[in-house]
Design a protein around this motif. Structure first.
Motif, PDB file in Angstrom:
ATOM      1  N   SER A   1       0.714  -1.372  -0.030  1.00 51.73           N
ATOM      2  CA  SER A   1      -0.081   0.040   0.119  1.00 51.73           C
ATOM      3  C   SER A   1       0.763   1.235   0.053  1.00 51.73           C
ATOM      4  N   LEU A   2       1.941   1.274   0.882  1.00 53.78           N
ATOM      5  CA  LEU A   2       2.762   2.412   0.947  1.00 53.78           C
ATOM      6  C   LEU A   2       3.588   2.637  -0.356  1.00 53.78           C
ATOM      7  N   LYS A   3       4.158   1.386  -1.235  1.00 50.39           N
ATOM      8  CA  LYS A   3       4.674   1.525  -2.368  1.00 50.39           C
ATOM      9  C   LYS A   3       3.749   2.195  -3.323  1.00 50.39           C
ATOM     10  N   ASP A   4       2.614   1.761  -3.349  1.00 44.29           N
ATOM     11  CA  ASP A   4       1.704   2.335  -4.295  1.00 44.29           C
ATOM     12  C   ASP A   4       1.430   3.761  -4.164  1.00 44.29           C
ATOM     13  N   CYS A   5       1.319   4.238  -2.706  1.00 39.39           N
ATOM     14  CA  CYS A   5       1.149   5.663  -2.510  1.00 39.39           C
ATOM     15  C   CYS A   5       2.337   6.397  -3.326  1.00 39.39           C
ATOM     16  N   GLU A   6       3.473   5.877  -2.850  1.00 37.64           N
ATOM     17  CA  GLU A   6       4.693   6.484  -3.326  1.00 37.64           C
ATOM     18  C   GLU A   6       4.862   6.536  -4.755  1.00 37.64           C
ATOM     19  N   LEU A   7       4.342   5.606  -5.515  1.00 42.63           N
ATOM     20  CA  LEU A   7       4.423   5.714  -7.008  1.00 42.63           C
ATOM     21  C   LEU A   7       3.524   6.807  -7.327  1.00 42.63           C
ATOM     22  N   GLN A   8       2.292   6.666  -7.019  1.00 42.43           N
ATOM     23  CA  GLN A   8       1.505   7.959  -7.566  1.00 42.43           C
ATOM     24  C   GLN A   8       1.927   9.212  -7.342  1.00 42.43           C
TER      25      GLN A   8
END
Length: 453
Positions: free
Chosen positions: A194-201
């Motif tokens: 979840s954190l990685k996805d937020c980082e990517l966006q």
């Protein structure tokens, strides 16, 4: 809250002028300066209805007009709103506004209508900022991007990230605060994903920021080259009129001539400079010094060369100055015999455009080359886009908090400590959309709007 009024149309003569009134007493105040032709009472008119009638100024009918009524909450501001459309003479519009103010309204501050729309939940802060950008948009891509932001493209993106962060924060807080309850613990792999996805966006939004600013604000562009290579003719071709003086005499342009033009989908803030050469003329020398400074400061250089003339030392100096810069070479006067070492120009610039500014040839090719050089040829105006430095800073701070959380999770930091980092990221994004913005931030944003919007 007081009822406000302002002229909502431009300060110039036009077919109509619009006075916008917003507030609880908007309809009552409008009824004091507007008499429907059918002798009905404006206060009894339903929302989204209009009446034709007389504008009353100093107690007497002074103009014909139309009153358009919006009833709260179904209006731009979320309040009762009346828009009076009168004939667009400057005096007529000003007198109509004065009559509205004498009837009980107070002058609207800059951006106060949109500020009230924000405060009443009609749009968030990111959408409100896009309103000002839409008004000032000069290029088609900027107009589309601003409209999509006003429709909520950026807000939906940010709120999607926020949903993940807030849900994660709530579960972690519950697990930490109530250890004896049967609350399912977040799996570390799931939390990391979840954190990685937020980082990517957020990274994608920040990576596209510069392109967005190019589209919205335009590009500081310098036209540079030797005297008589056709810089001023190129300027005039791009502007579409005789902005710069064109003669066969070297040194005609002695100062910087500025103009904003649309080229393809973007706006260039053009500066036509004095020809680069040695000069004994004091005035021309000052212009040449300004040209070199403008060249150093420019975001984009259009380096112009004469197809009918061999390269000289000043040409080579310009080529050297363009190395490592965002630049396009323009080989002008292609309608004349070629004497220029075109191959050398091609080897020195990534993109070369062949043109005849005098004959208005090469405009389309120049637009394509500029867009490709700036890296915006594939710009998607429908994609979410950060519009200003405030939004960018909020995203940067949120991204930093998320990266700290990712590092902390990898190192085995406790969930209560991780939650502080996640909450920090959420606070930044809540500030971006205005759900947690300070009064100072809100007031500063709307102070930059025009009066009447």
């Amino acid at each position: 809250m007081s009822t406000i009024a302002a002229i909502a149309t431009g300060n110039s003569v036009g077919g109509i002028g619009v006075i916008r009134i917003s507030g609880e007493q908007a309809i009552e105040i409008a009824s004091k300066v507007f008499e429907p032709m059918d002798a009905s009472n404006l206060c009894e008119l339903k929302g989204y209805r209009a009446k034709f009638g007389n504008i009353i100024i100093n107690g007497a009918p002074s103009d014909n007009g139309v009153a358009l009524v919006f009833r709260a909450p179904k209006s731009y501001t979320g309040e009762n709103v009346v828009e009076l459309s009168v004939h667009g003479g400057l005096l007529t519009v000003q007198k109509a506004l004065q009559a509205v103010l004498e009837a009980g309204a107070v002058p609207a501050e800059a951006g106060e209508f949109t500020k009230r729309a924000f405060l009443n939940g009609k749009l968030d802060l990111a959408q409100a900022e896009s309103v000002a950008q839409l008004i000032s948009a000069q290029g088609e891509a900027a107009m589309k991007a601003s409209f999509n932001a006003m429709q909520g493209s950026l807000s939906r993106k940010i709120n999607g990230i926020l949903d993940v962060l807030l849900d994660t924060s709530a579960v972690m807080a519950a697990w930490v605060d109530y250890p004896d309850e049967e609350i399912e613990e977040l799996e570390e792999d799931e939390l990391m994903a979840s954190l990685k996805d937020c980082e990517l966006q957020l990274t994608e939004l920040l990576d596209n920021y510069d392109n967005g600013q190019t589209i919205i604000d335009g590009v500081e562009t310098v036209i540079a080259g030797m005297p008589n290579v056709g810089k001023s003719s190129l300027m005039n071709m791009l502007v579409g009129r005789d902005k710069s003086i064109v003669t066969h005499i070297a040194g005609t342009t002695r100062d910087i001539v500025e103009e904003s033009v649309r080229l393809g989908s973007i706006v260039l803030r053009l500066r036509d400079t004095a020809g680069l050469r040695q000069s004994e003329d004091v005035v021309e020398s000052i212009g040449i010094d300004k040209a070199y400074k403008a060249l150093d400061d420019a975001q984009l250089v259009l380096a112009v060369f004469d197809n009918n003339r061999e390269l000289c030392d000043r040409d080579f100096d310009l080529i050297e100055r363009c190395k490592g810069r965002t630049a396009v070479a323009v080989v002008n006067k292609v309608d004349l015999e070629q004497r220029l070492d075109v191959e050398y120009i091609k080897s020195s610039f990534e993109r070369v455009v062949f043109a005849s500014a005098e004959n208005s040839e090469g405009m389309r090719e120049l637009a394509e080359a500029v867009e490709q050089t700036l890296g915006i040829s594939d710009f998607d105006s429908n994609a979410p886009m950060l519009a200003n430095s405030r939004q960018r800073l909020n995203c940067q701070n949120a991204l930093e908090c998320i990266r700290q959380a990712i590092d902390g999770l990898s190192l085995g930091v406790t969930y209560d400590a991780l939650n502080v980092m996640i909450d920090g990221a959420a606070d930044e994004l809540l500030s971006l959309t205005g759900r947690k913005a300070t009064t100072e931030v809100v007031n500063n944003i709307f102070s930059k709007f025009c009066v009447g919007k």
